[in-house]
Scaffold this active site. Structure first.
Site, PDB file in Angstrom:
ATOM      1  N   HIS A 123      -2.566   1.338   6.999  1.00 12.68           N
ATOM      2  CA  HIS A 123      -2.873   1.505   5.585  1.00 12.68           C
ATOM      3  C   HIS A 123      -2.563   2.936   5.140  1.00 12.68           C
ATOM      4  CE1 HIS A 123      -4.731   0.673   1.783  1.00 12.68           C
ATOM      5  NE2 HIS A 123      -5.712   1.526   1.970  1.00 12.68           N
ATOM      6  N   CYS A 172       0.811  -1.218   0.000  1.00 11.30           N
ATOM      7  CA  CYS A 172       0.000   0.000   0.000  1.00 11.30           C
ATOM      8  C   CYS A 172       0.849   1.275   0.000  1.00 11.30           C
ATOM      9  CB  CYS A 172      -0.985   0.009   1.161  1.00 11.30           C
ATOM     10  SG  CYS A 172      -0.245  -0.084   2.797  1.00 11.30           S
TER      11      CYS A 172
END
Length: 321
Positions: free
Chosen positions: A163, A88
């Site tokens: 994230h 990510c």
């Protein structure tokens, strides 16, 4: 999002400006990444030109209907899905770079963007995470994993997942690009006067931060910006030519601070690339053979205890204030 399963060889990376800046350098992009500790106008103005904000947060599954903003299936820019874990950070970088107009890129990155033109976000994500050169660039600054506890029958510890997402302007609106969401998220138009897109981005990010408990430290913010060194050096040459020594002296200090920061980043990244387990092991062996391991351990415990007590004292003093 970061996790152990389905990583396809992608390793965890740190939310550190030196890591992201080194990745941008590898991609042939003349930008840097800086930590952003405040969203106030003065701080944001000091980082201009600023192209995107990368937000790291503790990931918690939430219903899609709770998403702030509006999904935009017709998003006109570059958007790729995250199809494997641990990718990510690099995906957030690509989702940002793919939406910065007239950006200089290295040959491999240009080829990747050209190849994925017209693809849907899912296919783009598959192509990106299948690029060996990109995975190697991503992994080159990941902490080395030299010790494996597999096969020892130890209980698995579930770690929190974090994230990365991107906030940036595209056409006249602020968009959130989150590779785990089906579409880009439109957070509305922004005014062209004043702070421009950053004013609207501040509102969106502050609203998101407000969803965390007071005092939570489960997120961080990074700014993708123009490299200030060439700009500062150009200004310095002009001031020196005009004989403005006072302002030139101020710029010399700023340039020195920037160079010092780059030296620190280079040192930190060199440590990331090196596995220190062998060194630590051999030091322990030498200390044990010299009969100094126990005394060294006791000294370390004492130092750690003093640090904990000092930290507690500082916390109590802050509470008193």
């Amino acid at each position: 999002m970061s996790g152990d399963d389905d990583s396809s060889g992608w390793q965890l990376t740190e939310s550190d400006p030196s890591v992201f800046t080194e990745l941008l350098k590898t991609l042939g992009v003349p930008l840097i990444v800086d930590d952003l500790y405040s969203l106030d106008s003065e701080t944001l103005a000091a980082l201009q030109p600023l192209h995107a904000l990368i937000f790291l947060f503790k990931w918690i599954p939430t219903p899609e209907e709770s998403t702030a903003g509006t999904y935009d299936p017709e998003f006109p820019g570059f958007f790729a899905h995250q199809v494997v874990n641990n990718a990510c950070a690099t995906l957030a970088v690509l989702n940002a770079l793919g939406n910065i107009p007239s950006l200089q890129k290295g040959p491999q990155l240009s080829e990747l963007f050209n190849f994925t033109t017209g693809m849907d976000p899912q296919t783009r994500g598959l192509v990106i995470t299948s690029a060996d050169w990109l995975r190697e660039a991503h992994n080159s600054l990941s902490p080395p994993s030299a010790i494996s506890l597999d096969g020892l029958g130890l209980p698995r510890k579930t770690e929190d997942a974090y994230h990365f997402v991107v906030y940036l302007p595209v056409i006249d609106s602020i968009y959130e690009l989150d590779g785990l969401k089906p579409h880009a998220v439109n957070h509305g138009a922004y005014g062209k006067s004043g702070e421009g897109w950053l004013g609207r981005a501040r509102e969106v990010i502050e609203n998101r931060i407000a969803t965390y408990p007071p005092g939570a430290l489960e997120f961080s913010l990074l700014a993708v910006r123009e490299d200030p060194l060439p700009i500062l050096q150009s200004k310095l040459s002009g001031l020196q030519s005009s004989g403005n020594q006072s302002e030139a002296a101020e710029l010399v200090v700023k340039i020195a601070n920037e160079n010092s920061k780059r030296e620190r980043w280079a040192f930190e990244n060199s440590l990331r690339r090196h596995n220190h387990v062998g060194l630590v092991y051999n030091l322990l062996v030498v200390l044990a053979k010299a009969g100094r391991l126990e005394s060294t351990k006791d000294t370390a415990k004492k130092v750690m205890k003093e640090r904990v007590e000092k930290a507690k004292a500082r916390g109590e003093n802050m509470d008193d204030d």
